[in-house]
Design a protein around this motif. Structure first.
Motif, mmCIF file in Angstrom:
data_model
loop_
_atom_site.group_PDB
_atom_site.id
_atom_site.type_symbol
_atom_site.label_atom_id
_atom_site.label_comp_id
_atom_site.label_asym_id
_atom_site.label_seq_id
_atom_site.Cartn_x
_atom_site.Cartn_y
_atom_site.Cartn_z
ATOM 1 N N THR A 78 -34.513 1.102 -46.365
ATOM 2 C CA THR A 78 -35.023 0.751 -45.039
ATOM 3 C C THR A 78 -36.491 0.354 -44.997
ATOM 4 N N ARG A 81 -36.817 -3.418 -44.817
ATOM 5 C CA ARG A 81 -36.300 -3.877 -43.529
ATOM 6 C C ARG A 81 -37.249 -3.542 -42.392
ATOM 7 N N GLU A 85 -38.841 -6.162 -39.873
ATOM 8 C CA GLU A 85 -38.612 -6.014 -38.437
ATOM 9 C C GLU A 85 -39.904 -6.154 -37.636
#
Length: 163
Positions: A78, A81, A85
């Motif tokens: 994550t 990501r 984002e």
């Protein structure tokens, strides 16, 4: 890992801190790879080394070690990501600190990294270009070199005219 929530905090022009919250679904997605990773090193009677099925391995793994690997895999998946984002580009591997972790339910961590500063361009439409004139060369007056000296010997061969 669609349920991940991330919050950006700018520490300076070149440093950011992202707080990421993962829910139970995000942690469940990391469970299978964690079991497979730990099963490679598990030795059980009746199975060759590294060939223990995940379902069997899960029953014989230490729960604390399994949760540690689940969190590790979830964070590794994550962090990139989270930076995508919030539309920031980390210049190095971020420093990650886990702030909260409830096994199987939720996890929260912060990732801190240096990023590229925002670059503001001036009004380039107002700039004028100036053409430089290259010096003109008269081909008739340019020095000509045949690669041989006055006696006809090649300069590369040491003066013996062999090449």
């Amino acid at each position: 890992m669609m349920n991940m929530k991330s919050k950006l905090e700018k520490l300076s022009d070149t440093r950011v801190k992202i707080t990421v919250t993962l829910d139970g679904d995000d942690l469940k997605e990391a469970r299978k790879p964690a079991i497979e990773r730990l099963a490679r090193d598990l030795k059980l009677p009746g199975f060759r080394a590294g060939k223990v099925p995940a379902e069997v391995a899960e029953k014989h793994l230490d729960p604390a070690t399994l949760e540690e690997h689940i969190l590790d895999i979830a964070v590794r998946q994550t962090v990139p990501r989270a930076f995508d984002e919030v539309k920031e580009l980390a210049l190095a591997i971020p420093k990650v600190d886990v702030t909260k972790y409830v096994a199987g339910e939720m996890a929260e961590y912060t990732a801190e990294a240096d990023v590229l500063p925002e670059i503001k361009l001036g009004d380039f439409a107002k700039l004028k270009s100036c053409k430089r004139r290259s010096p003109e060369v008269d081909a008739r007056r340019a020095p000509f070199s045949s690669g041989r000296d006055k006696r006809g010997h090649s300069r590369r061969s040491g003066g013996y005219g062999l090449f």
